[in-house]
Motif scaffolding. Structure first.
Motif, PDB file in Angstrom:
ATOM      1  N   ALA A 200       0.830  -1.209   0.000  1.00 11.62           N
ATOM      2  CA  ALA A 200       0.000   0.000   0.000  1.00 11.62           C
ATOM      3  C   ALA A 200       0.860   1.253   0.000  1.00 11.62           C
ATOM      4  O   ALA A 200       0.631   2.184  -0.786  1.00 11.62           O
ATOM      5  CB  ALA A 200      -0.927  -0.001   1.215  1.00 11.62           C
ATOM      6  N   ILE A 201       1.862   1.284   0.862  1.00  9.71           N
ATOM      7  CA  ILE A 201       2.688   2.489   1.011  1.00  9.71           C
ATOM      8  C   ILE A 201       3.469   2.779  -0.259  1.00  9.71           C
ATOM      9  O   ILE A 201       3.498   3.915  -0.749  1.00  9.71           O
ATOM     10  CB  ILE A 201       3.649   2.328   2.204  1.00  9.71           C
ATOM     11  N   GLU A 202       4.128   1.774  -0.818  1.00 15.12           N
ATOM     12  CA  GLU A 202       5.017   2.031  -1.951  1.00 15.12           C
ATOM     13  C   GLU A 202       4.248   2.341  -3.233  1.00 15.12           C
ATOM     14  O   GLU A 202       4.799   2.951  -4.149  1.00 15.12           O
ATOM     15  CB  GLU A 202       5.948   0.840  -2.169  1.00 15.12           C
ATOM     16  N   ASN A 203       2.980   1.947  -3.286  1.00 10.52           N
ATOM     17  CA  ASN A 203       2.169   2.221  -4.474  1.00 10.52           C
ATOM     18  C   ASN A 203       1.106   3.282  -4.230  1.00 10.52           C
ATOM     19  O   ASN A 203       0.315   3.568  -5.129  1.00 10.52           O
ATOM     20  CB  ASN A 203       1.498   0.926  -4.949  1.00 10.52           C
ATOM     21  N   THR A 204       1.084   3.856  -3.026  1.00  8.28           N
ATOM     22  CA  THR A 204       0.081   4.843  -2.632  1.00  8.28           C
ATOM     23  C   THR A 204      -1.303   4.432  -3.130  1.00  8.28           C
ATOM     24  O   THR A 204      -1.986   5.164  -3.839  1.00  8.28           O
ATOM     25  CB  THR A 204       0.443   6.261  -3.116  1.00  8.28           C
ATOM     26  N   THR A 205      -1.709   3.235  -2.711  1.00  7.53           N
ATOM     27  CA  THR A 205      -2.986   2.693  -3.171  1.00  7.53           C
ATOM     28  C   THR A 205      -3.660   1.909  -2.052  1.00  7.53           C
ATOM     29  O   THR A 205      -3.020   1.522  -1.068  1.00  7.53           O
ATOM     30  CB  THR A 205      -2.782   1.792  -4.400  1.00  7.53           C
ATOM     31  N   TRP A 206      -4.944   1.695  -2.206  1.00  6.31           N
ATOM     32  CA  TRP A 206      -5.690   0.870  -1.265  1.00  6.31           C
ATOM     33  C   TRP A 206      -5.288  -0.600  -1.397  1.00  6.31           C
ATOM     34  O   TRP A 206      -5.074  -1.101  -2.514  1.00  6.31           O
ATOM     35  CB  TRP A 206      -7.189   0.982  -1.534  1.00  6.31           C
ATOM     36  N   VAL A 207      -5.224  -1.293  -0.281  1.00  2.91           N
ATOM     37  CA  VAL A 207      -4.974  -2.729  -0.257  1.00  2.91           C
ATOM     38  C   VAL A 207      -6.054  -3.397   0.585  1.00  2.91           C
ATOM     39  O   VAL A 207      -6.321  -2.981   1.717  1.00  2.91           O
ATOM     40  CB  VAL A 207      -3.580  -3.057   0.316  1.00  2.91           C
TER      41      VAL A 207
END
Length: 277
Positions: A200-207
Motif C-alpha cells: 500500500a505504502i510504496e504504491n500509494t494505493t488501497w490494499v
C-alpha cells in the motif's frame, strides 16, 4: 428472491468492502456453505473478498476438488452474488492440462457474471513447502474490472514480489486485492502484516488483504495455514481494520478519492527513475 444490483465505486464515490476471513476445511461443500453464508452476512457490501483456496484447504488432493469456472462450485457462488447484489473475489482451483491445478482467484460481478480470473504466478516453494508439485503457475498479471473499479489481484506468496504490485498499478489498478492462505510458522505473521502494508505504502494505493482464519486442526499434509490478520489499508499505509486470529466478516468503507489526495502530496510514483530502472 429478487436480485439486488447496486451502483459501484465509479458512480457513488464510495465502496463498501467485506473482508471475509472464513475458516476453510477439507470439505468443499462445507466451505461453499461458509462462502454463501458470508455473502449474505456482508449485507449491502459492494464487494466481498475471500481467501485464497477457499474451495478446499491445502493438504488435500487438490485435483479431486478442482473444477472449471463453469462448474458447480463457482456457479453456486455466482448465484449468491446475484441474489445479494454483491461482487465477489474468491480463491478456487481449476484443472491444469498436466494433471496439476491452477490456483485461481475468480472475480464475479453483482449480476453473477464472471468478470475474469487470475492464476497465481509465484508458487510457494519455500519454508519446506512445494506448491509447484500440485499447482501449475499462471502466466500473466491480471487487473479486473469489477464492482465499478479496477482491481489488481495478488495471491498470497505473490505479495513477496513487489514488482507484481507495481505492474498492476501501472496497468491501472485502483485497488490491490490480496487473497491468501498464509502458512503458519516462525515470523510468518510478521511477514504478512509487513508485506501487505508495504504494498500500500510504496504504491500509494488501497490494499484489501484477506487471509483465511487459522487452521484449528492440522491438514492431511503440510503445515497448518492461515494466520488471519486480514486488513484494509489506505494509500498512506494506515491500517483501518485488522481482523485478528478468528473467523470474522467485517464490512468497511473505502474512499477512492483518498488515493488522488495522497498522490498530490506524496507523488512517489511520478518520481520513478524510468531512465535507469
Amino acid at each position: 428472491m429478487t436480485s439486488v444490483i447496486r451502483p459501484g465505486i465509479g458512480q457513488t464515490g464510495a465502496m463498501r468492502v467485506a473482508l471475509c476471513q472464513i475458516e476453510v476445511g477439507d470439505d468443499p461443500k462445507e466451505n461453499l456453505d461458509r462462502i454463501v453464508g458470508a455473502i449474505a452476512e456482508a449485507g449491502d457490501a459492494d464487494l466481498a473478498v475471500f481467501p485464497e483456496a477457499s474451495q478446499v484447504r491445502f493438504g488435500n488432493v487438490l485435483a479431486e476438488a478442482a473444477e472449471p469456472l463453469d462448474g458447480p462450485f463457482v456457479t453456486a457462488v455466482r448465484a449468491a452474488a446475484r441474489e445479494h447484489g454483491t461482487a465477489v473475489l474468491v480463491g478456487v482451483f481449476e484443472p491444469a492440462p498436466d494433471g496439476r491445478v491452477y490456483n485461481t482467484v475468480v472475480g464475479i460481478e453483482a449480476t453473477g457474471e464472471i468478470a475474469g480470473s487470475y492464476r497465481k504466478l509465484h508458487l510457494f516453494d519455500a519454508f519446506g513447502d512445494h506448491e509447484s508439485q500440485h499447482v501449475a503457475a499462471g502466466d500473466r498479471p491480471v487487473v479486473l474490472d469489477l464492482a465499478g473499479t479496477r482491481i489488481g489481484v495478488i495471491t498470497c506468496y505473490d505479495v513477496r514480489f513487489p514488482e507484481l504490485a507495481r505492474e498492476l498499478v501501472d496497468r491501472g489498478a485502483e485497488i490491490l486485492a490480496i487473497p491468501a492462505a498464509w502458512a503458519q510458522g516462525v515470523f510468518k505473521e510478521e511477514h504478512w502484516t509487513t508485506l501487505v502494508r508495504a504494498r500500500a505504502i510504496e504504491n500509494t494505493t488501497w490494499v484489501v488483504a484477506v487471509d483465511k482464519a487459522p487452521d484449528r486442526t492440522r491438514p492431511p499434509k503440510g503445515a497448518p495455514g492461515g494466520v488471519g490478520r486480514s486488513r484494509l489499508i489506505d494509500p498512506m499505509g494506515v491500517v483501518l481494520t485488522d481482523l485478528g486470529p478468528h473467523a470474522r466478516i467485517q464490512v468497511m468503507e473505502l474512499d477512492p478519492a483518498l488515493t488522488e489526495k495522497v498522490r498530490e502530496f506524496l507523488p512517489s510514483l511520478s518520481h520513478r527513475r524510468r531512465d535507469v530502472l
